[in-house]
Design a protein around this motif. Structure first.
Motif, PDB file in Angstrom:
ATOM      1  N   VAL A  55     -30.991 -51.385  28.712  1.00 33.58           N
ATOM      2  CA  VAL A  55     -32.160 -51.866  27.967  1.00 33.58           C
ATOM      3  C   VAL A  55     -33.141 -50.710  27.944  1.00 33.58           C
ATOM      4  CG1 VAL A  55     -34.032 -53.549  27.853  1.00 33.58           C
ATOM      5  CG2 VAL A  55     -31.775 -54.255  28.689  1.00 33.58           C
ATOM      6  N   ALA A  56     -33.393 -50.161  26.735  1.00 31.46           N
ATOM      7  CA  ALA A  56     -34.173 -48.925  26.638  1.00 31.46           C
ATOM      8  C   ALA A  56     -35.241 -49.001  25.562  1.00 31.46           C
ATOM      9  CB  ALA A  56     -33.245 -47.754  26.337  1.00 31.46           C
ATOM     10  N   ASP A  57     -36.362 -48.395  25.876  1.00 28.29           N
ATOM     11  CA  ASP A  57     -37.394 -48.144  24.873  1.00 28.29           C
ATOM     12  C   ASP A  57     -36.877 -47.024  23.976  1.00 28.29           C
ATOM     13  OD1 ASP A  57     -39.735 -47.935  23.431  1.00 28.29           O
ATOM     14  OD2 ASP A  57     -40.945 -47.184  25.085  1.00 28.29           O
ATOM     15  N   ILE A  58     -37.290 -46.999  22.720  1.00 23.91           N
ATOM     16  CA  ILE A  58     -36.798 -45.941  21.837  1.00 23.91           C
ATOM     17  C   ILE A  58     -37.629 -44.675  21.919  1.00 23.91           C
ATOM     18  CG2 ILE A  58     -35.637 -47.507  20.274  1.00 23.91           C
ATOM     19  CD1 ILE A  58     -37.922 -47.193  18.314  1.00 23.91           C
ATOM     20  N   THR A  59     -38.864 -44.768  22.416  1.00 18.87           N
ATOM     21  CA  THR A  59     -39.722 -43.589  22.475  1.00 18.87           C
ATOM     22  C   THR A  59     -39.971 -43.174  23.922  1.00 18.87           C
ATOM     23  OG1 THR A  59     -41.654 -45.016  22.227  1.00 18.87           O
ATOM     24  CG2 THR A  59     -40.855 -43.931  20.249  1.00 18.87           C
ATOM     25  N   LEU A  60     -38.914 -42.761  24.586  1.00 15.66           N
ATOM     26  CA  LEU A  60     -39.007 -42.257  25.954  1.00 15.66           C
ATOM     27  C   LEU A  60     -39.364 -40.775  25.931  1.00 15.66           C
ATOM     28  CD1 LEU A  60     -35.741 -43.851  27.383  1.00 15.66           C
ATOM     29  CD2 LEU A  60     -38.086 -44.545  27.899  1.00 15.66           C
ATOM     30  N   PRO A  61     -40.019 -40.279  26.985  1.00 16.85           N
ATOM     31  CA  PRO A  61     -40.278 -38.837  27.066  1.00 16.85           C
ATOM     32  C   PRO A  61     -38.995 -38.055  27.373  1.00 16.85           C
ATOM     33  CG  PRO A  61     -41.193 -39.977  28.979  1.00 16.85           C
ATOM     34  CD  PRO A  61     -40.627 -41.028  28.077  1.00 16.85           C
ATOM     35  N   VAL A  62     -39.046 -36.764  27.214  1.00 15.05           N
ATOM     36  CA  VAL A  62     -37.982 -35.794  27.454  1.00 15.05           C
ATOM     37  C   VAL A  62     -36.865 -35.934  26.414  1.00 15.05           C
ATOM     38  CG1 VAL A  62     -36.363 -34.758  29.098  1.00 15.05           C
ATOM     39  CG2 VAL A  62     -38.499 -35.747  29.928  1.00 15.05           C
ATOM     40  N   LEU A  63     -36.295 -37.115  26.296  1.00 21.27           N
ATOM     41  CA  LEU A  63     -35.230 -37.414  25.340  1.00 21.27           C
ATOM     42  C   LEU A  63     -35.448 -38.855  24.905  1.00 21.27           C
ATOM     43  CD1 LEU A  63     -32.457 -36.316  24.202  1.00 21.27           C
ATOM     44  CD2 LEU A  63     -31.398 -37.451  26.161  1.00 21.27           C
ATOM     45  N   SER A  64     -35.529 -39.098  23.618  1.00 22.99           N
ATOM     46  CA  SER A  64     -35.806 -40.463  23.156  1.00 22.99           C
ATOM     47  C   SER A  64     -34.668 -41.406  23.540  1.00 22.99           C
ATOM     48  CB  SER A  64     -35.996 -40.487  21.633  1.00 22.99           C
ATOM     49  OG  SER A  64     -34.748 -40.386  20.960  1.00 22.99           O
ATOM     50  N   GLY A  65     -34.967 -42.684  23.556  1.00 18.59           N
ATOM     51  CA  GLY A  65     -33.934 -43.677  23.816  1.00 18.59           C
ATOM     52  C   GLY A  65     -32.823 -43.620  22.786  1.00 18.59           C
ATOM     53  N   ILE A  66     -33.183 -43.313  21.544  1.00 25.01           N
ATOM     54  CA  ILE A  66     -32.187 -43.199  20.475  1.00 25.01           C
ATOM     55  C   ILE A  66     -31.271 -42.008  20.735  1.00 25.01           C
ATOM     56  CG2 ILE A  66     -31.864 -42.769  18.009  1.00 25.01           C
ATOM     57  CD1 ILE A  66     -34.572 -44.304  17.609  1.00 25.01           C
ATOM     58  N   ASP A  67     -31.848 -40.869  21.097  1.00 27.18           N
ATOM     59  CA  ASP A  67     -31.036 -39.685  21.395  1.00 27.18           C
ATOM     60  C   ASP A  67     -30.180 -39.898  22.641  1.00 27.18           C
ATOM     61  OD1 ASP A  67     -31.944 -38.292  19.159  1.00 27.18           O
ATOM     62  OD2 ASP A  67     -33.591 -37.352  20.262  1.00 27.18           O
ATOM     63  N   ALA A  68     -30.729 -40.585  23.623  1.00 30.51           N
ATOM     64  CA  ALA A  68     -29.947 -40.898  24.829  1.00 30.51           C
ATOM     65  C   ALA A  68     -28.758 -41.785  24.459  1.00 30.51           C
ATOM     66  CB  ALA A  68     -30.830 -41.578  25.873  1.00 30.51           C
ATOM     67  N   ALA A  69     -28.984 -42.791  23.618  1.00 29.53           N
ATOM     68  CA  ALA A  69     -27.889 -43.667  23.177  1.00 29.53           C
ATOM     69  C   ALA A  69     -26.837 -42.867  22.419  1.00 29.53           C
ATOM     70  CB  ALA A  69     -28.437 -44.792  22.304  1.00 29.53           C
ATOM     71  N   ARG A  70     -27.273 -41.919  21.623  1.00 30.29           N
ATOM     72  CA  ARG A  70     -26.343 -41.067  20.873  1.00 30.29           C
ATOM     73  C   ARG A  70     -25.461 -40.281  21.848  1.00 30.29           C
ATOM     74  NH1 ARG A  70     -29.913 -38.466  17.838  1.00 30.29           N
ATOM     75  NH2 ARG A  70     -29.827 -40.147  16.323  1.00 30.29           N
ATOM     76  N   GLN A  71     -26.054 -39.722  22.884  1.00 27.92           N
ATOM     77  CA  GLN A  71     -25.277 -38.971  23.880  1.00 27.92           C
ATOM     78  C   GLN A  71     -24.326 -39.877  24.649  1.00 27.92           C
ATOM     79  OE1 GLN A  71     -27.506 -36.417  26.488  1.00 27.92           O
ATOM     80  NE2 GLN A  71     -28.598 -35.434  24.805  1.00 27.92           N
ATOM     81  N   LEU A  72     -24.779 -41.077  24.950  1.00 27.51           N
ATOM     82  CA  LEU A  72     -23.958 -41.998  25.743  1.00 27.51           C
ATOM     83  C   LEU A  72     -22.854 -42.667  24.937  1.00 27.51           C
ATOM     84  CD1 LEU A  72     -26.771 -43.564  27.907  1.00 27.51           C
ATOM     85  CD2 LEU A  72     -24.883 -42.122  28.708  1.00 27.51           C
ATOM     86  N   ARG A  73     -23.011 -42.720  23.639  1.00 28.70           N
ATOM     87  CA  ARG A  73     -22.022 -43.392  22.792  1.00 28.70           C
ATOM     88  C   ARG A  73     -20.626 -42.815  23.019  1.00 28.70           C
ATOM     89  NH1 ARG A  73     -23.593 -43.001  16.948  1.00 28.70           N
ATOM     90  NH2 ARG A  73     -22.996 -40.864  17.330  1.00 28.70           N
ATOM     91  N   ASP A  74     -20.528 -41.499  23.174  1.00 25.76           N
ATOM     92  CA  ASP A  74     -19.230 -40.869  23.374  1.00 25.76           C
ATOM     93  C   ASP A  74     -18.812 -40.807  24.838  1.00 25.76           C
ATOM     94  OD1 ASP A  74     -18.928 -40.425  20.633  1.00 25.76           O
ATOM     95  OD2 ASP A  74     -20.034 -38.540  20.746  1.00 25.76           O
ATOM     96  N   SER A  75     -19.768 -40.646  25.746  1.00 24.61           N
ATOM     97  CA  SER A  75     -19.424 -40.478  27.156  1.00 24.61           C
ATOM     98  C   SER A  75     -19.397 -41.783  27.946  1.00 24.61           C
ATOM     99  CB  SER A  75     -20.378 -39.491  27.825  1.00 24.61           C
ATOM    100  OG  SER A  75     -21.707 -39.902  27.646  1.00 24.61           O
ATOM    101  N   ALA A  76     -20.057 -42.810  27.465  1.00 25.03           N
ATOM    102  CA  ALA A  76     -20.065 -44.121  28.139  1.00 25.03           C
ATOM    103  C   ALA A  76     -19.978 -45.223  27.085  1.00 25.03           C
ATOM    104  CB  ALA A  76     -21.318 -44.269  28.979  1.00 25.03           C
ATOM    105  N   PRO A  77     -18.884 -45.243  26.311  1.00 29.14           N
ATOM    106  CA  PRO A  77     -18.812 -46.163  25.173  1.00 29.14           C
ATOM    107  C   PRO A  77     -18.783 -47.644  25.528  1.00 29.14           C
ATOM    108  CG  PRO A  77     -16.708 -45.095  25.523  1.00 29.14           C
ATOM    109  CD  PRO A  77     -17.682 -44.454  26.472  1.00 29.14           C
TER     110      PRO A  77
END
Length: 106
Positions: free
Chosen positions: A52-74
């Protein structure tokens, strides 16, 4: 039957505390993080069922984090919890696999 494992990500402590309190009775909240980079590393370490993530997180947005996790933690499902309603945010979330759960589609 085991309870689903949840990882929470929000940069507002009050939101984290409230969300944790709401979810804890029925879910196993395995961690809380305050930025997107930590979200990615903790998701890989903890292997939650749901994030459960906010989309506007610091350092890396929640959207960008989800993008990274989509392939590594599908297997982890991502739920975006946000106050943003601008179409650009909705489109970005949808591009990462979010489902439209607005009242007009339920």
């Amino acid at each position: 039957m085991s309870r689903p494992r949840i990882l929470l990500a929000d940069d507002h402590p009050a939101v984290l505390k409230a969300t944790n309190g709401l979810l804890k009775p029925q879910f196993d909240v395995v961690g809380t993080v305050v930025d997107g980079a930590t979200l990615v590393s903790e998701a890989l370490r903890l292997c939650p069922d749901v994030i459960v993530a906010d989309i506007t997180l610091p350092v890396l947005s929640g959207i960008d984090a989800a993008r990274q996790l989509r392939d590594s933690a599908p297997s982890a499902k991502v739920v975006f919890l946000t106050v943003h309603s601008e179409q650009q945010f909705v489109d970005a979330c949808m591009a990462e696999g979010a489902l439209d759960m607005s009242s007009s589609h339920i």
